[in-house]
Structures are given as C-alpha cells and as structure tokens.
Design a protein around this motif. Sequence first.
Motif, mmCIF file in Angstrom:
data_model
loop_
_atom_site.group_PDB
_atom_site.id
_atom_site.type_symbol
_atom_site.label_atom_id
_atom_site.label_comp_id
_atom_site.label_asym_id
_atom_site.label_seq_id
_atom_site.Cartn_x
_atom_site.Cartn_y
_atom_site.Cartn_z
ATOM 1 N N LYS A 61 1.866 4.124 -11.191
ATOM 2 C CA LYS A 61 2.613 2.859 -11.290
ATOM 3 C C LYS A 61 3.350 2.532 -9.993
ATOM 4 O O LYS A 61 4.523 2.153 -9.985
ATOM 5 N N LEU A 62 2.623 2.686 -8.871
ATOM 6 C CA LEU A 62 3.191 2.428 -7.557
ATOM 7 C C LEU A 62 2.554 1.180 -6.961
ATOM 8 O O LEU A 62 1.331 1.053 -6.927
ATOM 9 N N SER A 63 3.368 0.286 -6.474
ATOM 10 C CA SER A 63 2.880 -0.937 -5.843
ATOM 11 C C SER A 63 2.718 -0.711 -4.341
ATOM 12 O O SER A 63 3.266 0.248 -3.783
ATOM 13 N N PRO A 64 1.997 -1.604 -3.669
ATOM 14 C CA PRO A 64 1.921 -1.509 -2.208
ATOM 15 C C PRO A 64 3.300 -1.527 -1.553
ATOM 16 O O PRO A 64 3.536 -0.829 -0.576
ATOM 17 N N ALA A 94 7.209 4.310 5.219
ATOM 18 C CA ALA A 94 7.619 3.633 6.456
ATOM 19 C C ALA A 94 6.425 2.968 7.142
ATOM 20 O O ALA A 94 6.398 2.806 8.356
ATOM 21 N N ARG A 95 5.442 2.589 6.350
ATOM 22 C CA ARG A 95 4.285 1.838 6.830
ATOM 23 C C ARG A 95 4.415 0.401 6.353
ATOM 24 O O ARG A 95 4.943 0.141 5.278
ATOM 25 N N ALA A 96 3.923 -0.529 7.133
ATOM 26 C CA ALA A 96 3.998 -1.932 6.756
ATOM 27 C C ALA A 96 3.242 -2.166 5.451
ATOM 28 O O ALA A 96 2.189 -1.561 5.218
ATOM 29 N N GLU A 97 3.788 -3.023 4.623
ATOM 30 C CA GLU A 97 3.110 -3.355 3.368
ATOM 31 C C GLU A 97 1.727 -3.939 3.654
ATOM 32 O O GLU A 97 0.772 -3.690 2.913
ATOM 33 N N SER A 98 1.605 -4.687 4.738
ATOM 34 C CA SER A 98 0.301 -5.256 5.094
ATOM 35 C C SER A 98 -0.710 -4.151 5.397
ATOM 36 O O SER A 98 -1.896 -4.288 5.088
ATOM 37 N N THR A 99 -0.263 -3.036 5.970
ATOM 38 C CA THR A 99 -1.159 -1.901 6.230
ATOM 39 C C THR A 99 -1.658 -1.316 4.919
ATOM 40 O O THR A 99 -2.854 -1.038 4.779
ATOM 41 N N ILE A 100 -0.760 -1.161 3.956
ATOM 42 C CA ILE A 100 -1.157 -0.613 2.654
ATOM 43 C C ILE A 100 -2.151 -1.549 1.988
ATOM 44 O O ILE A 100 -3.177 -1.122 1.445
ATOM 45 N N ARG A 101 -1.891 -2.836 2.041
ATOM 46 C CA ARG A 101 -2.801 -3.814 1.428
ATOM 47 C C ARG A 101 -4.164 -3.817 2.126
ATOM 48 O O ARG A 101 -5.200 -3.949 1.476
#
Length: 116
Positions: A17-20, A28-35
């Motif tokens: 149940k973890l979101s980007p 400490a990574r950009a959300e855009s990187t995770i996406r």
Amino acid sequence: MNQRFPEILRGLMDTRKLSPRVISRASARAESTIRQLLNGNIPPSPDIVRDIAPALQIPEADLLVIAGLETSGPTSHGKPYRNSAQIGELVSIASSLADEQVRLLLDFARNLKAEI
C-alpha cells in the motif's frame, strides 16, 4: 534490465500500500523518477535500487536480482544503511495512517531526536 521490473515494482508497492509519493519521500528520489520506473520509461540503476529497497521492505540484493542488475561487488554506498529494514517498515506503516496519526508520529519522532 528485467523487462517485467515495472510490473513487479508496482506489485511490491501495491501489496505494501505504498504510493509513488511515499516511495519518493522515503528514498529521497523524485516522484517523477518513481513514476518513470513504474511506466518503464527509465531503467532501474543500482543507485535507485539501493535507495528504494528499504522503503519496499526488501533487501537491496533481492531488488537488484529482480531488476536484472549485477549483484556482486561493492555497492557505491559500501555498506547497508543503518536500520534500513526498520525504516522501510516504518514508512510502510506510516503510509497507511490517517493524517492526524502521521502528525502524531512525526511529533513523537521529533521528540525522540531532541532527546539525543
């Protein structure tokens, strides 16, 4: 790179149940990187894997294997992050709390830190 990495990463995040956004904040990574990882737009690197593994509550070596990356040899970090498994568990638990509970948890953590 394992072509199924985005699908596996999504499954790991969904079961926990973890979101980007949560993975982004914890690593400490950009959300855009995770996406972009989730969409398969960028391949996972050893550095990204090292940073997101604790938040996913999975050993770095296991996530490297899942990503199809080299597991032998020293990592750029050189040693595991202190308490990384516990920090990953804390992030996982905190992601399911209500906003007020997260604020209480933060206050508690700040008070603990102040005692040091």
